[in-house]
Design a protein around this motif. Structure first.
Motif, PDB file in Angstrom:
ATOM      1  N   MET A   1      42.389  47.202  23.440  1.00  0.00           N
ATOM      2  CA  MET A   1      41.629  47.353  24.670  1.00  0.00           C
ATOM      3  C   MET A   1      41.084  46.003  25.141  1.00  0.00           C
ATOM      4  O   MET A   1      41.152  45.659  26.322  1.00  0.00           O
ATOM      5  N   LEU A   2      40.577  45.237  24.201  1.00  0.00           N
ATOM      6  CA  LEU A   2      40.043  43.917  24.540  1.00  0.00           C
ATOM      7  C   LEU A   2      41.131  43.009  25.096  1.00  0.00           C
ATOM      8  O   LEU A   2      40.907  42.268  26.058  1.00  0.00           O
ATOM      9  N   ALA A   3      42.319  43.074  24.509  1.00  0.00           N
ATOM     10  CA  ALA A   3      43.421  42.241  24.992  1.00  0.00           C
ATOM     11  C   ALA A   3      43.821  42.621  26.415  1.00  0.00           C
ATOM     12  O   ALA A   3      44.088  41.753  27.250  1.00  0.00           O
ATOM     13  N   CYS A   4      43.860  43.926  26.722  1.00  0.00           N
ATOM     14  CA  CYS A   4      44.249  44.358  28.062  1.00  0.00           C
ATOM     15  C   CYS A   4      43.230  43.951  29.116  1.00  0.00           C
ATOM     16  O   CYS A   4      43.581  43.733  30.280  1.00  0.00           O
ATOM     17  N   TRP A   5      41.967  43.845  28.732  1.00  0.00           N
ATOM     18  CA  TRP A   5      40.926  43.503  29.698  1.00  0.00           C
ATOM     19  C   TRP A   5      40.676  42.003  29.793  1.00  0.00           C
ATOM     20  O   TRP A   5      39.890  41.566  30.635  1.00  0.00           O
ATOM     21  N   THR A   6      41.287  41.199  28.942  1.00  0.00           N
ATOM     22  CA  THR A   6      41.046  39.754  28.997  1.00  0.00           C
ATOM     23  C   THR A   6      42.320  38.926  29.115  1.00  0.00           C
ATOM     24  O   THR A   6      42.335  37.925  29.851  1.00  0.00           O
ATOM     25  N   ALA A   7      43.397  39.310  28.406  1.00  0.00           N
ATOM     26  CA  ALA A   7      44.599  38.477  28.368  1.00  0.00           C
ATOM     27  C   ALA A   7      45.234  38.264  29.738  1.00  0.00           C
ATOM     28  O   ALA A   7      45.632  37.135  30.071  1.00  0.00           O
ATOM     29  N   PRO A   8      45.386  39.298  30.606  1.00  0.00           N
ATOM     30  CA  PRO A   8      45.991  39.030  31.923  1.00  0.00           C
ATOM     31  C   PRO A   8      45.218  38.012  32.750  1.00  0.00           C
ATOM     32  O   PRO A   8      45.818  37.184  33.432  1.00  0.00           O
ATOM     33  N   ALA A   9      43.885  38.062  32.705  1.00  0.00           N
ATOM     34  CA  ALA A   9      43.095  37.097  33.475  1.00  0.00           C
ATOM     35  C   ALA A   9      43.343  35.677  32.992  1.00  0.00           C
ATOM     36  O   ALA A   9      43.516  34.758  33.800  1.00  0.00           O
ATOM     37  N   LEU A  10      43.373  35.505  31.683  1.00  0.00           N
ATOM     38  CA  LEU A  10      43.619  34.168  31.140  1.00  0.00           C
ATOM     39  C   LEU A  10      45.024  33.696  31.480  1.00  0.00           C
ATOM     40  O   LEU A  10      45.239  32.526  31.821  1.00  0.00           O
ATOM     41  N   PHE A  11      45.991  34.605  31.401  1.00  0.00           N
ATOM     42  CA  PHE A  11      47.379  34.239  31.713  1.00  0.00           C
ATOM     43  C   PHE A  11      47.527  33.839  33.174  1.00  0.00           C
ATOM     44  O   PHE A  11      48.103  32.788  33.502  1.00  0.00           O
ATOM     45  N   VAL A  12      47.018  34.674  34.080  1.00  0.00           N
ATOM     46  CA  VAL A  12      47.168  34.398  35.510  1.00  0.00           C
ATOM     47  C   VAL A  12      46.444  33.113  35.882  1.00  0.00           C
ATOM     48  O   VAL A  12      46.975  32.261  36.618  1.00  0.00           O
ATOM     49  N   ALA A  13      45.221  32.948  35.390  1.00  0.00           N
ATOM     50  CA  ALA A  13      44.470  31.741  35.711  1.00  0.00           C
ATOM     51  C   ALA A  13      45.169  30.495  35.171  1.00  0.00           C
ATOM     52  O   ALA A  13      45.235  29.457  35.846  1.00  0.00           O
ATOM     53  N   GLY A  14      45.698  30.588  33.961  1.00  0.00           N
ATOM     54  CA  GLY A  14      46.384  29.446  33.375  1.00  0.00           C
ATOM     55  C   GLY A  14      47.655  29.086  34.107  1.00  0.00           C
ATOM     56  O   GLY A  14      47.906  27.908  34.406  1.00  0.00           O
ATOM     57  N   VAL A  15      48.483  30.103  34.437  1.00  0.00           N
ATOM     58  CA  VAL A  15      49.746  29.836  35.130  1.00  0.00           C
ATOM     59  C   VAL A  15      49.481  29.307  36.538  1.00  0.00           C
ATOM     60  O   VAL A  15      50.192  28.422  37.033  1.00  0.00           O
ATOM     61  N   SER A  16      48.458  29.830  37.206  1.00  0.00           N
ATOM     62  CA  SER A  16      48.165  29.404  38.570  1.00  0.00           C
ATOM     63  C   SER A  16      47.765  27.940  38.640  1.00  0.00           C
ATOM     64  O   SER A  16      47.862  27.318  39.706  1.00  0.00           O
ATOM     65  N   ARG A  17      47.315  27.388  37.516  1.00  0.00           N
ATOM     66  CA  ARG A  17      46.924  25.977  37.484  1.00  0.00           C
ATOM     67  C   ARG A  17      48.071  25.054  37.080  1.00  0.00           C
ATOM     68  O   ARG A  17      47.923  23.838  37.115  1.00  0.00           O
ATOM     69  N   GLN A  18      49.215  25.642  36.712  1.00  0.00           N
ATOM     70  CA  GLN A  18      50.340  24.822  36.270  1.00  0.00           C
ATOM     71  C   GLN A  18      51.159  24.348  37.469  1.00  0.00           C
ATOM     72  O   GLN A  18      51.155  24.964  38.542  1.00  0.00           O
TER      73      GLN A  18
END
Length: 416
Positions: A1-18
């Protein structure tokens, strides 16, 4: 549950900065431009991998865990009602799955908006969706994929009840999802494609065209719900008929085939027949035809040409003034102009006000079996032959160089 509520945000934010974006993923090429592209990239990944695996872990194990632990008799003594046990376990699994899906959607959206901002989104036909419209379409797209997710959840409940301690019950939703994904890559007739339980995992693409291609999506949602209801009902009947007095009886056996596989196969056949007769889905053919491809490409080009015109600060022009058309063939005319493939070649023609000679641009198209395509510009360089355009503010991504599109497999919504 924790991964579903946090991992997408970190992924999207990280990729958007690349500097390099996942342009091979639908809406991935726009992650620098708007925060609404992020949740759609997450949705594409979730429909392919995350949601099938999550439903397997939750629904595929909710009954089988009692078989592995040998606790059925103790549970029946405490609760005494098999019906109540089934309903409680099914609702518990449904609650967890809904929270996981909500976490993926909210997390991906938050990451995109915080990293990039609330800007317009470029649709699959090149038109701009205002931030409010984009937000509504993103929410609707995530809501629609609940239907195939519930179908997989129902199949997971059925496998958990029917197969007992066998690990196949846990793997069944993921295997069914993998099978439907492979089937969607094959040149299947449109009616069969629409009758598969996971079609809504890709049909949400039609929400991002103008007008929206809602026909295939509505069919996919209804079919997904039908699969979910039937699979859950079969699991319920098998559970009530189960003999819990014998510790050796774990629910597996021949009835898993007769009471599980055969009814679902019959549903697939009946749905295919209904779609062929009532919905106008052709019983043969891919649904990808030259006229549809040409109309889709010309529409997207006209919208994106206006965007490029705005970038270059040229005089504004409308789609009606451009009168864009496309002429396409397949395999240089050696093959019938229909079906999926990466051998489509199109020439787009358009007109500018006050200019007699028309403009022309060449595109190579790679069309997948579900109707999605990538148009790759092949010249002239100043229009679509280079990935950057020189604007008064500096170099900027060229919207006409490479873009995604969608061909509706049913009769097209728009004839323009």
């Amino acid at each position: 549950m924790l991964a579903c509520w946090t991992a997408p945000a970190l992924f999207v934010a990280g990729v958007s900065r690349q500097s390099t974006l996942p342009s091979d993923t639908l809406f991935g090429r726009w992650m620098h431009a708007t925060g609404w592209a992020g949740p759609l990239v997450v949705l594409g990944f979730a429909g392919t991998w995350a949601l099938p695996l999550l439903t397997s872990v939750v629904a595929g194990d909710v009954f089988a865990s009692e078989d592995r632990l040998g606790t059925w008799r103790h549970l029946l003594v405490a609760v005494r009602s098999p019906r109540r046990i089934f309903v409680a376990k099914a609702l518990a699994g449904l609650t967890v799955i809904m929270l996981l899906v909500a976490g993926l959607a909210c997390s991906g959206t938050a990451g995109g908006l915080l990293a990039v901002g609330d800007h317009p989104l470029v649709g699959l036909d090149g038109h701009l969706l205002a931030p409010g419209t984009a937000a509504g379409r993103v929410l609707l797209a995530w809501s629609c994929v609940l239907a195939p997710t519930l179908a997989l959840a129902g199949i997971g409940l059925l496998g958990s009840v029917a197969l007992g301690r066998s690990p196949m019950g846990l793997l069944l939703p993921a295997l069914v999802a993998l099978g439907t994904q492979v089937a969607q890559m094959l040149p299947l007739p449109v009616a069969v494609r629409l009758a598969l339980p996971g079609y809504a995992f890709t049909a949400w693409n039609g929400l991002f065209t103008s007008p929206a291609q809602t026909g295939p999506l509505l069919i996919g949602v209804v079919v997904g719900l039908a699969w979910g209801l039937l699979a859950t009902a079969l699991a319920y009947l098998l559970f009530l008929r189960r003999d819990f007095t014998g510790p050796a009886d774990d629910g597996s056996g021949r009835r898993a085939l007769t009471a599980g596989l055969l009814p679902l196969t019959a549903l697939l056949a009946a749905t295919t027949l209904i779609l062929t007769q009532a919905a106008g889905a052709p019983a043969t053919g891919s649904g990808i035809e030259r006229n549809k491809v040409q109309r889709s490409l010309a529409t997207a080009f006209a919208h994106l040409y206006r965007m490029q015109t705005s970038q270059l600060h040229r005089p504004a022009v409308t789609e009606a003034q451009l009168r864009a058309t496309a002429a396409c063939d397949k395999s240089d005319g050696r093959a019938d102009p229909e079906g999926a493939g990466n051998d489509w070649r199109c020439v787009v023609t358009w007109y500018l006000p006050g200019v007699t000679a028309p403009g022309r641009a060449v595109y190579q198209l790679d069309i997948t079996a579900d109707g999605r395509y990538v148009a790759d510009g092949d010249g002239p360089k100043e229009v679509n032959g280079y990935f950057l355009v020189r604007t008064p503010a500096g170099d900027a991504p060229n919207p006409l160089w490479q873009f995604d599109g969608n061909v509706e497999l049913l009769a097209t919504t728009s004839k323009g």
